[in-house]
Design an enzyme around this catalytic site. Sequence first.
Site, PDB file in Angstrom:
ATOM      1  N   GLU A 165      15.193 -57.893  56.689  1.00 64.33           N
ATOM      2  CA  GLU A 165      14.342 -57.515  57.816  1.00 64.33           C
ATOM      3  C   GLU A 165      15.052 -57.742  59.139  1.00 64.33           C
ATOM      4  OE1 GLU A 165      10.823 -59.800  57.137  1.00 64.33           O
ATOM      5  OE2 GLU A 165      10.376 -58.640  55.323  1.00 64.33           O
ATOM      6  N   ASN A 168      21.858 -60.618  59.662  1.00 66.86           N
ATOM      7  CA  ASN A 168      22.241 -61.996  59.292  1.00 66.86           C
ATOM      8  C   ASN A 168      21.261 -62.735  58.380  1.00 66.86           C
ATOM      9  OD1 ASN A 168      24.751 -61.953  60.466  1.00 66.86           O
ATOM     10  ND2 ASN A 168      23.919 -62.446  62.479  1.00 66.86           N
ATOM     11  N   ASP A 191      30.095 -51.726  55.365  1.00 66.69           N
ATOM     12  CA  ASP A 191      31.077 -52.791  55.569  1.00 66.69           C
ATOM     13  C   ASP A 191      30.496 -53.949  56.373  1.00 66.69           C
ATOM     14  OD1 ASP A 191      33.040 -51.393  54.190  1.00 66.69           O
ATOM     15  OD2 ASP A 191      33.654 -50.300  55.987  1.00 66.69           O
ATOM     16  N   GLY A 540      33.942 -54.042  61.815  1.00 65.60           N
ATOM     17  CA  GLY A 540      32.746 -53.398  62.361  1.00 65.60           C
ATOM     18  C   GLY A 540      31.912 -54.299  63.247  1.00 65.60           C
TER      19      GLY A 540
END
Length: 572
Positions: A165, A168, A191, A540
Amino acid sequence: MEIDLRLESSLWVGKKRYKAVLTGWHFQWTEVDKNNREKKTTLVPVSELIALEKGQVEILPRKSVEDTDKDFTVFYVKRSSSGGSYGLLWQFGRIQFSCASRALRDQWTSHLRAALKTHSPSRPHRLLVFINPYGGKKKGRNIYHSLVAPLFELAGITSHVIVTERANQARDHLLKKDLSGFDGVVCVGGDGMFSEIMHGMIGRTQQEAGLSENDLNVTLQPCHLHIGIIPAGSTDCVCFATVGVNDPVTSALHIIIGDSQPLDVCSAHHPTEPVRYSVSLLGYGFYGDVLAESERHRWMGPLRYDFSGFMVYLSSRSYAGVVHYLPADPLLSSPRDNTRCLSGCSVCSKSTERLFPHSTVSESVHSFQCSQYRSDRSEAGWVSVAGRFRCVSFTCMSSSCPRSPLGLSPSAHLADGTGDLILVRESHPLGFLKFLHRHTSSEDQFDLPFVEVHRVKAFRFSLPPGEEEDSLEDMESEAARERENQESPQCRMDSETKSRTGSEQQLTDRAKGDWSREKSLFCGPCCTEAPAVSVWNCDGEILPFSEIQGRVHGQLVHLYARGIEDKAACVG
Ligand SMILES: CCCCCCCCCCCCC/C=C/[C@@H](O)[C@H](COP(=O)(O)O)NC(=O)CCCCCCCCCCCCCCC
Ligand SMILES: Nc1ncnc2c1ncn2[C@@H]1O[C@H](COP(=O)(O)OP(=O)(O)O)[C@@H](O)[C@H]1O
Ligand SMILES: [Ca+2]
């Protein structure tokens, strides 16, 4: 004690008779015609059997069509050449055999099950799955539930699925929650999502080992849980470079059969920031700028990189810096030796022996790598290059992806404990375009006078003497002072002050993800000077600083993959 798993008998598929043989390592079946002549044989390594069911079974939708007591169904890995130029697609094959008796059917199923247990021992039974619902074209959830979950169920794998959600969430879960009972972690995303999971896994492993991961001199412990990647992102470079295609079913099958591919990881250190890890790209200059620009166009999906690439190319920037690197042993391999790291790569296997010479992996890794790195930290053997660069890129593997099928460094190895450092000096824009364009073909992008590539174990990048970066806090306070001074929109700084405060302001803005001031930084048409510093693109993610130290940790993580299969050897 070796159990005799050999079995041979006639079996029927519909009205056709087959001679079926299980040797232990392989299961094969050959059609036999009415005159007892043998026709085409299909040979499947036992390790590539996906599942075995009594009766006649279908999947997608999964149902038992007819549960006759003389039949069994075998699901196995079937290869086909991909449409693209690179790896092999895996699909599931299915064949239903009929036996002469129920006793023979039971003998076949028990022998095949025993062979699977013996010759395919590292299959996962329980997986923790993270799905990023917003990655790539936002199809992660659908890809997992329609293509992957039915295969896991067929193979008897149970999975605990978490649809994230927030960014991290997966990393934090891996750092803090109980992971006991899981054999591996699956990443459904791109990635960036893989990077999150890798950070969580590496962090957790170091926490448990009592190691400080921010310390550049610490030898990190390899992670014991495997990571599987179901590609559902924008670049899908880690998946593409370790499997050869970005196909969810192929990746699911590699996970099911418990394939294992070690992967080198580069740790990127900055004195005031937590360590970051990279496997595919640590890029300063062009790739940093493309990423920063692309964040403003996330709504475009994967196309944002092409659009931003075009815009950044037009801005034609280059950046001053000093690169130091510690070369790897040139006798082992070189970035220009024209080889490819393929499944079963001998350079990587030899590195495994070098990195882990004894059977107790963790102890030997620790002692070997510590001594190696201690000597690395002295200046002996380090080489330095100063200049203006369009880009400074570092990759631990080839970084092939659909955009660049051979990748940033086509001869790099997945698991040799080294990475390739690519320096592209300031050049004519058309020269740089040629360099970029060669990534899309088999032409050698390193065969250009302004490009150099080095295979290295460690590197660092600094700004030129006199222009070193201050800490972010210093920069922020200086930037605040600067803003106060700049109440008048006049261009009144002398050029030296301007470039110094300009670069610090840029870093501060970039650190906060604020790119809106980029144009107004150089107060109008009278100052057309380009920004003095760029940022790093770390797989990225933007690292909002310029000065960095990188070190390769050989085979730090393991993926459910096997490297790229040699097409010629695998498709008959
Ligand atoms: C003229 C054609 C030039 C094509 C150049 C292709 C170079 C491609 C190198 C790709 C390296 C990929 C390394 C992987 C990085 C990823 O970790 C990372 C994150 O991926 P995620 O969003 O899936 O989470 N991806 C990236 O940072 C994206 C980098 C992509 C850069 C693409 C640049 C496209 C450049 C187009 C230039 C066009 C110039 C045209 C001038 C007329
Ligand atoms: N639920 C979420 N909401 C927003 N961001 C997320 C969520 N889950 C993961 N992310 C973040 O999204 C970023 C991009 O994800 P990724 O799957 O790599 O897609 P893409 O390849 O399109 O960039 C990752 O850095 C990841 O941390
Ligand atoms: Ca490598």
